[in-house]
Design a protein around this motif. Structure first.
Motif, PDB file in Angstrom:
ATOM      1  N   ASP A 197      35.079  39.071  49.256  1.00 33.20           N
ATOM      2  CA  ASP A 197      34.056  39.779  48.434  1.00 33.20           C
ATOM      3  C   ASP A 197      34.103  39.013  47.144  1.00 33.20           C
ATOM      4  O   ASP A 197      32.780  39.126  46.847  1.00 33.20           O
ATOM      5  N   LYS A 248      43.705  38.552  45.338  1.00 34.06           N
ATOM      6  CA  LYS A 248      44.329  38.823  46.878  1.00 34.06           C
ATOM      7  C   LYS A 248      43.553  38.542  47.864  1.00 34.06           C
ATOM      8  O   LYS A 248      42.747  38.883  47.786  1.00 34.06           O
ATOM      9  N   ASN A 249      44.053  38.686  48.931  1.00 33.01           N
ATOM     10  CA  ASN A 249      43.982  37.470  49.405  1.00 33.01           C
ATOM     11  C   ASN A 249      42.779  38.404  50.555  1.00 33.01           C
ATOM     12  O   ASN A 249      41.684  37.696  51.242  1.00 33.01           O
ATOM     13  N   ASN A 250      43.103  39.390  50.556  1.00 32.20           N
ATOM     14  CA  ASN A 250      42.148  40.385  51.211  1.00 32.20           C
ATOM     15  C   ASN A 250      40.223  40.496  50.785  1.00 32.20           C
ATOM     16  O   ASN A 250      39.511  41.310  51.406  1.00 32.20           O
ATOM     17  N   TYR A 251      40.832  39.757  49.575  1.00 33.90           N
ATOM     18  CA  TYR A 251      39.486  39.819  48.978  1.00 33.90           C
ATOM     19  C   TYR A 251      38.008  38.789  48.641  1.00 33.90           C
ATOM     20  O   TYR A 251      37.408  38.564  47.369  1.00 33.90           O
ATOM     21  N   VAL A 303      41.680  43.809  41.991  1.00 36.59           N
ATOM     22  CA  VAL A 303      42.209  42.873  42.729  1.00 36.59           C
ATOM     23  C   VAL A 303      41.918  41.284  42.419  1.00 36.59           C
ATOM     24  O   VAL A 303      42.462  40.363  42.808  1.00 36.59           O
TER      25      VAL A 303
END
Length: 87
Positions: free
Chosen positions: A60, A54-57, A37
């Protein structure tokens, strides 16, 4: 000078040598999950590594920054101190 060596020299001049190593070792630097990602985008002259995530990560990735930085230092053999910009 051979054609292959001339081409290699052009590539190293155009792209930062450390950036080539980072690209080759990206999975070792960030781990399998973040490798899928994220990707290194460039290194500026000021030694700032820009990484696409990627935005969702993003959280993290930020949480993993100390480990990523340690892995990066090991691979580059402490030749460079980088600051990260996540885009």
């Amino acid at each position: 000078m051979s054609a292959a060596k001339a081409l290699t020299n052009k590539i190293y001049k155009k792209y930062n040598y450390n950036f080539i190593i980072i690209n080759e070792k990206w999975e070792d630097i960030v781990g399998k999950q973040l490798y899928k990602v994220s990707s290194p985008l460039n290194i500026s002259r000021d030694k700032v590594l820009t990484v696409g995530v990627k935005n969702n990560y993003i959280v993290d990735f930020q949480y993993s920054m100390p480990t990523i930085n340690n892995n990066l230092r090991k691979i580059l053999k402490n030749q460079i101190n980088l600051f990260f910009v996540i885009s």
